[in-house]
Structure formats: C-alpha cells, structure tokens
Enzyme design. Structure first.
Site, PDB file in Angstrom:
ATOM      1  CG  ASP A   1      57.521 -37.849 134.554  1.00  8.36           C
ATOM      2  OD1 ASP A   1      58.335 -38.482 135.264  1.00  8.36           O
ATOM      3  OD2 ASP A   1      57.521 -37.895 133.324  1.00  8.36           O
TER       4      ASP A   1
ATOM      5  CG  ASP B   1      58.485 -40.890 139.373  1.00  8.17           C
ATOM      6  OD1 ASP B   1      59.548 -41.426 139.735  1.00  8.17           O
ATOM      7  OD2 ASP B   1      58.372 -40.230 138.332  1.00  8.17           O
TER       8      ASP B   1
ATOM      9  CB  CYS C   1      36.385 -30.769 125.244  1.00  4.94           C
ATOM     10  SG  CYS C   1      38.115 -30.447 124.962  1.00  4.94           S
TER      11      CYS C   1
ATOM     12  CB  CYS D   1      38.876 -26.083 126.394  1.00  8.75           C
ATOM     13  SG  CYS D   1      38.880 -26.895 124.809  1.00  8.75           S
TER      14      CYS D   1
ATOM     15  CG  ASP E   1      61.459 -38.931 137.803  1.00  7.73           C
ATOM     16  OD1 ASP E   1      62.312 -39.829 137.814  1.00  7.73           O
ATOM     17  OD2 ASP E   1      60.725 -38.685 136.841  1.00  7.73           O
TER      18      ASP E   1
END
Lengths: 824, 55
Positions: free
Chosen positions: A707, A711, A115, A112, A517
């Site tokens: 995730d 995977d 940052c 954002c 998953d």
C-alpha cells in the site's frame, strides 16, 4: 491473545458510539461526541469550512443531490501560491482565445456524480473562472480562467477547501497523443464496420441469387458495388495492416500483420480479377469483415493494456509540487522544481517534505510510513537527516536542503518503479513470437498447397491457396484472448477489483509466491488502542490531556473512546519523545512512555512489566504519583486477513510477509496470521523489498501486495503488483491490480476469477485452433473453395465471442452474465 | 428491378452521410470521455455554468 480482545472491545465501543451519533451536515459521516450539540453539526473542521464556502457561493443545492461524497473533507489548507508563479505558467498553462488561460489539474478524491456537479460549478464560486470541465474517470479537470480577473490559486484553494486537492497534471502531452490515437482507432473501426455491413448486404444478394437464380446483369452490378465498396476499406482502415506487414518485413521479423496483409491483398486481387472476368467467386465480404473484426480485436487489446503505461506519468503528478522557502526572515512558496541544495525550507504540521536535507530548527515527529512502511512516527531534531515524502507532525521544521528534485531518495525510488515497469515487456514479446510461428506455418502451408495443386489442377491452385489463407485467418485466435480479458476486466471492475492488462490475470491464475506488506495491507495502517488494562475512571482525564497533543497516540485514544466525555485540563506540558503532564480536577496526571512515567511515579501493581513483547507500543498512565493504567498501541490486524490467507494457502500459494516495520512487530503479527518465522522479514527498506522481490522472481512468479510508496518499486518489479484500498497513490500507480474494496478478502476472489478467466481464454483458443486445423486440412485437400472458407471464418469468431461472453470469470451472479457490455 | 440502379447508390449516399457524421463526431472528441457526460445530464440544473466548447 489479550491484545486482540482489547482491540475488538475498543472497536465494539467505537461502533456503538457511531450508531448513536448524528450525521455531519456536509459529508453525512457520524459526528464525534465532542463536536455534537451544535446545529448544524460537523464531523470535522474541513467539513464546516466546505459547508460555509458552498453556502457563501450560492451552491447549497449541493445538499439536495441524491448521491453525495461520503468522505471527510481533508483540505491541505495551502495557499497554492506556486500556481501563480511564472515558472508554473511556463510549464503547465496554455493560452486560449479571448485572453483566457487554460490548464489541466489532477484532483485527488474525485469519484462520484456529486464531484462532477461541484467541481464544474467552480465558475459560480470563483469569479473570473470561465469554465471547469471534469473527466470523472481520471479525476482531471480542465480549467479556463481570465488572468485579468482572477488567479489560478483562487480556484485551486476553492477546490482544495472542498477536499479535492489539485496537482498539476504532468501527463498532458502523452495524454494528447493517446487521445489522437484513440480517435483514429475509433474512426477506423466505424468506417470499416459501415463498409463491412454494406458489402455483406451486397453479398447476401449475390448468395441468394446463386440459389434462386439471378440475371447476369444484376449479378455483375452487385459484384461491382461490392468491389467498389471494399476498396476504401482496404485503402483507409485496412492500411494499418499493410503498413504493419511492410515494417515487419523490413525489420525481418514475422508479425501477425504479414498473413493478414497477404490474405487481404490476395483475396481482393482475385475478387477483382473474377469481377472483371464476370465469373468465379469474389471474396469482398470476407475481406471487409476481416478488416473490421481485426481492428476491433486490436482496439480492445490496446485499451486493456493501456492503463499500465499510465503509471509513470501519474507518479510525477504526485510528488510534492511546492516548497516553502525561507529567505530574508520571511517565507515564500515556490514550485518544488525551483529548489536547489543549500536553500532553507520550512515544513509545517501535516505537510510533506519536498526535498532531502538536514533539520536546522524545530523538533517534530515524522511519519515515514509512506517511505519506509514503519508504523511508528520517528522524532526529528536539529542535525537529523530527513527525506522527501515524509510527513511532518506536531510542529514546524526548518530544513536545509541537500538533495532536491530528481536526486531525492523518493525520486530515485520512483524512477526504479518506472524502470521495473518497463522491464516487464518480455511477456508481451513471447506472445508476439507465438504469432510469428503461427504466421510462418500458415505461409508455408499456403505455398505448399499452391505448389502441390499447380501440378494436379493448375486452374484451382490459386483458389485453394487463398481458401487456406482465409480459413486460417487468425482473427478468432486474435479475438479469443483480448475479448475474454476485456469481459473479465469489466466484470472484475464491477466487483471492486480494478485490473490493468491481461498479463496480470494470466499470472494470477496459477499458484505462485505471494508477498504481503504488513502496515496498511494486512493491518489497518493506523495507530489504534489495542490493549487497555487498569482503572477505567481515569479515561476522561486521559482524553483531557491528549486534547493538547497532535501525536497519533492522542488520536488513537480519541478514536477508541468516542463516548467518553473529556474533562478539562490545566497546566499541560509536553515532552517530545516522552509524554504529557498536567492537572485534571485537582489530580496530577502523567501519560507517556514507560521511561517518562516511571521517572515521575511509582508502580506498585507492576503494570509496566505486563503486556506482550514488541507488538505494541506501551503507554503508561499515572495519577498523583502512582501508575494506574497501561495501554498498548498498535496497528490492528484486518479482520479478514487470517481467513483470506488460509484460503490462498489452501489453493497452493506460498505466502511471505515483507515489512519495513521493526522485526519483533512483524514476527508477532506474522505468528497471528499463520506465517512461519522464516517467512517473515522485518526492517526492510524499499530497496531491500525490491531486492527480495527480485530474488524470488528469479525462481518463479511472484505477486506483491502493498500500500505504500515504500512498496511501489517492489510492486512494479513483481510479476503482478497489487495495491490495496487506502494506499499511497504512487503505489497504486505502479500496481497491476487495485483492490477498490477495503481489506484483503478481494485477493482470494481475484485469484479465483483469474483462474476461471484463463479457462475461458484456453477454451477460446482451443476452439479457434480446432477450426483452423480442420479448415486448413479441408483447404489443402481442395474440399472448400474460398467462399466456404469466408463463411467458416466468421463462424469461428462468433463461437469465440460467445465463449468469452458466457464464460464465468468474475462475480458469480447471473445478473453479471446477462446483457451488459464490458465496462472500462 | 432496374430501380436498384438508382436506389442502391442513394442508400449508399445515406450510409456515406452517416459515416461522415461519425467521423466528425470522433474527430471533435465526442467519444473521448464516455463516463462523465451521462453523469452530468442526470444532475444538470438551471444554474449550470456555460459548458465548454469542443476541444
């Protein structure tokens, strides 16, 4: 299901606790009950440190910014010593003018405006840093510093303290190449656009002159102007088409560039001849517009497909770059590249192992969920094999390295990810073949037209053939797909669905097999209290004991009961793999696995025998030699999972559950979400997941949602890979689609939007083909001259642009359909 | 009408200047990152560090 009720009860308590809590002075998140009362109050130690650092550096103005990062500061606390190592400098650091050093770092957690503010003020906080420039979209900061005044590790520690963990950015070289490519494309488009509009102005003068009468002198003048203007458009931006056509002919494969080049060269040559002769039509406006529109279409297409190529580089950026080497009794941080088998390394609580090896000292728990998907941490003792990419919990381990760098299991896995991603190319090739056929047909038709007319009316033969080439110009066809996809991707991004490349949208449009998953995808991915049965009065004592533990179970208790005050405990002892014992308020409390607690206490109420089978990890609580409560720990199913799966099944998708977690847990979760037992697979290693996806992919399209790093290979191999919010970055890097909103509900939206996008693409293609067929028929019949053809051509492009723009794809509100351009 | 012989080349010169400016901007990296600078101006303030030179 009693477990689910208990879980929702625990959540409700959590929510109630959060509503009363005060906001953290740094991040604004609720402060846990145990830490409240001080002023200012913080939610965690990381936020307190960040707050102190900002005030010390005179950057307190950060707290006046209207939009701030609402996330706990999780700094790694590392020294980043390896950033000062000579081998690091050799690899990543460049020298700049004035004795400055410069490097690019990839920062985690940048998202954002605040940052940008914070990161770019690094020079104020770390003297010796000359400048810091952040590319917010990609999270890459360019740091320049004076090596005589400071070290890179100081700047790295500052950024880490604020929660932006730095990594060396390993894609820098590919990035520079791509940047030059982008700049070149933009320049070509700009120049072609400027020329096209000005040639168009000259042409407007010519057209209006044709109707209202124009002196021959001025007509000739405007023709010359248009001719001279068009020449640089062909010689500079248009050169790419001639080069493409030439290499396509040399490679003996027909490419879109061939008819484009022939049409451009032919039309321009004819225009020049007519200009010199002072009669007949000129086609300069069509030529210039064609160059411009085709370049725009191409640019959009590369941008949309670009991100897919990023995956490999990002992966490298994420492997742990440092190792703590044990030598001469002390430890020293070295870059992970410097590790060789036989070295002894140390990994502390919360650190990721940099290599595969064997534990030689220490006992700890290992979080392997990133690698295997298993939600329960495993114990590691001397003699156990451990793998790179697993996170150490609770204690310090010393490990003798057996495989390092490219040889580790996680590195092999990541290489598989890249290989699978590269293998996906055939889809692109089939699109090229289609274009080749189209091109061949057009060329044959043009040849036939010229041949046929040269026997009937030789003077008109060339005009008719050029008219055919111009009117069938594939530019509406070339625009239809990239434009619809770019618009859809922009709208999807605003809805929190980040899609890379159009292939993904096309593949998601029709029902196929959906493989999900479990851990972290359908479930929350955290150990949380799912069941609690027994005496509530014992809760403060439980919290008192668990304060002395770094086990995930302890965090689970604390998260479930935020409002319960913790008592004080004395004489707490902990048994790895067993539980905790200690004195609270004069009573002897034991918490732990059934075996641990039943060895110390009787169970008259039979609590240990209750509870569901398999799905939850049981924990017993005993008070003064008697079991008083039973807790079940598990991974709560996401609240939106069941409804989303039902919606997808209703659309005709076949769903499967593929998890690295233990089979009974997978079956229990699967049953709750409506999977048949044969649709659930447990205990699948990353390699097994990849094999399963490959098996399904042989029979049709397959979409994989996950995730973890475990995977990643499967996600890269699947027709479409989807990463969910909060997943490992390696997995996100391999995914075609990233759901930036929590939960799996966006999946249904993604599938629906893709189907609508495909509809828009089809409409665009149908329209442009209809134009082409009608135009070709008219040109072959000799009914249109090249001038009318040049007018028809942009008309078809314009229709396609309108169809793509107004077509409904993602997001249903009218706001999305009005005005705003595509966002990328 | 013969004024067109002077005005049109002049107009094209202006176009050429615009194109040259655009090419310079693209070459010097003005369009490399179109996300961060708008955000940067919104929160710019007095104690801003010296901004970087063109890459």
């Amino acid at each position: 299901v009693p477990g689910a009720e208990a879980a929702s009860l625990a959540r409700a308590q959590g929510a109630a606790g959060a509503a009363e809590a005060i906001a953290c002075a740094h991040c604004g998140l609720p402060v846990p009950a145990g830490l409240a009362g001080e002023e200012p109050a913080f939610c965690c130690g990381g936020c307190r440190t960040a707050w102190d650092v900002l005030h010390d550096a005179g950057l307190a103005r950060y707290y006046d910014l209207s939009e701030r990062r609402a996330a706990r500061v999780e700094s790694s606390g590392r020294t980043f010593e390896e950033f000062d190592h000579p081998s690091f400098h050799e690899l990543w650091v460049r020298g700049r003018a004035g004795g400055l050093c410069e490097t690019d770092l990839y920062l985690e957690g940048v998202h954002c405006a605040s940052c940008v503010w914070l990161v770019e003020r690094t020079p104020l906080a770390v003297p010796g840093v000359a400048r810091a420039e952040l590319d917010m979209a990609r999270g890459i900061v360019r740091l320049a510093w004076n090596p005589a005044a400071t070290r890179l590790s100081s700047a790295a520690r500052f950024l880490d303290t604020l929660g932006y963990r730095p990594h060396p950015f390993r894609g820098a070289r590919a990035d520079a190449l791509r940047r030059d490519e982008d700049r070149g494309a933009l320049i070509r488009i700009g120049v072609a656009g400027a020329i096209a509009t000005n040639v168009m102005l000259a042409s407007v003068a010519l057209y209006s002159g044709r109707f209202s009468g124009m002196e021959a002198e001025f007509e000739r003048y405007f023709r010359w102007i248009a001719m001279l203007l068009t020449a640089p458009a062909l010689a500079w931006p248009g050169r790419v088409f001639f080069r493409g056509a030439w290499s396509s002919l040399r490679g003996r494969s027909l490419h879109m560039d061939v008819p484009v080049a022939i049409a451009l060269a032919g039309a321009y040559a004819r225009g020049v001849a007519n200009t010199l002769a002072g009669r007949g039509p000129v086609y300069f406006d069509g030529v210039a517009a064609l160059v411009f529109l085709l370049l725009v279409g191409r640019f959009l297409q590369t941008r949309a497909q670009r991100a897919a190529a990023d995956s490999g580089e990002l992966l490298y950026a994420l492997s742990p770059p440092t190792a703590r080497l044990v030598e001469d009794g002390g430890t020293r941080e070295v870059p992970a590249e410097a590790l060789v088998p036989g070295m002894v390394i140390e990994a502390r609580h919360g650190e990721t192992l940099p290599g595969d090896g064997v534990v030689i000292e220490g006992e700890a728990r290992l979080d392997r969920s990133l690698l295997t998907g298993e939600s329960r941490p495993a114990d590691a003792r001397p003699g156990d094999a451990v793998y790179a990419g697993t996170v150490v919990h609770g204690a310090t381990l010393r490990v003798r390295v057996e495989r390092a760098g490219e040889e580790t299991r996680v590195a092999l896995l990541l290489r598989e990810v890249e290989r699978s991603a590269a293998r996906r190319a055939p889809i692109v090739r089939s699109a090229d073949r289609l274009a080749g056929v189209f091109v061949a047909v057009v060329l044959v038709l043009a040849g036939l037209t010229w041949w046929g007319w040269s026997r009937v009316d030789p003077a008109k033969a060339f005009d008719h053939a050029v008219a055919l080439l111009v009117v069938t110009c594939p530019c509406a066809l070339a625009l239809a797909t990239p434009l619809a996809i770019t618009v859809a991707i922009g709208r999807a991004a605003r809805a929190g669905l980040l899609v890379r490349g159009g292939d993904a949208l096309e593949a998601l449009a029709k029902p196929a097999t959906l493989v999900l998953d479990k851990t972290g995808t359908l479930t929350e991915g955290r150990t949380s209290l799912a069941e609690w049965e027994g005496d509530d009065a014992v809760r403060p004592a439980v919290l008192a004991l668990e304060r002395h533990s770094a086990h995930p179970i302890a965090a689970g208790f604390a998260a479930a009961w935020p409002g319960v005050p913790a008592a004080a405990a004395a004489g707490v002892t902990s048994t790895t793999g067993g539980g905790l014992e200690g004195e609270v308020g004069g009573r002897r409390i034991a918490i732990g696995s059934p075996a641990f607690v039943l060895a110390r206490a009787a169970d008259p109420a039979g609590l240990a025998a209750r509870g569901g089978a398999g799905a939850h990890t049981p924990v017993l609580v005993a008070e003064d030699g008697r079991v008083v409560a039973r807790a079940g720990f598990g991974d709560a199913v996401r609240p939106d999972a069941a409804a989303t799966l039902a919606a997808l099944r209703a659309r005709g998708w076949r769903t499967r559950l593929l998890s690295g977690d233990a089979t009974p847990v997978v079956l229990a979760v699967g049953a709750r979400l409506g999977f048949a037992p044969e649709e659930c697979t447990g205990g699948a290693s990353p390699e097994a997941k990849l094999a399963a996806i490959e098996a399904i992919a042989r029979g049709g399209r397959v979409v994989m949602v996950g995730d973890g790093v475990n995977d990643a290979a499967a996600i890269a191999r699947a027709t479409v890979g989807v990463g969910v919010k909060g997943g490992a970055e390696a997995c996100l890097a391999a995914a075609d689609v990233f759901l930036a909103r929590p939960g799996v509900a966006p999946l249904a939206e993604l599938v629906e939007g893709s189907a609508r996008t495909l509809g828009v693409i089809r409409r665009g293609i149908a329209i442009s083909i209809a134009y082409n067929v009608a135009g070709a028929a008219l040109a072959i019949g000799g009914f249109i001259d090249p001038l009318v053809a040049a007018l028809l051509m942009p008309a078809s492009s314009l229709t396609v642009v309108l169809v793509a723009w107004r077509g409904r794809s993602f997001g249903s509100s009218n706001r999305d359909r009005d005005g705003e351009g595509p966002v990328r | 009408m013969s004024v067109i012989y002077i005005v049109l080349p002049l107009a094209l010169l202006v176009v050429g200047a615009g194109v040259a400016a655009y090419v310079w901007a693209a070459r010097s990296g003005q369009f490399d990152d179109t996300t961060t600078p708008p955000v940067r101006t919104v929160i710019e303030d007095d104690d801003a560090p010296p901004s970087g030179d063109p890459k």
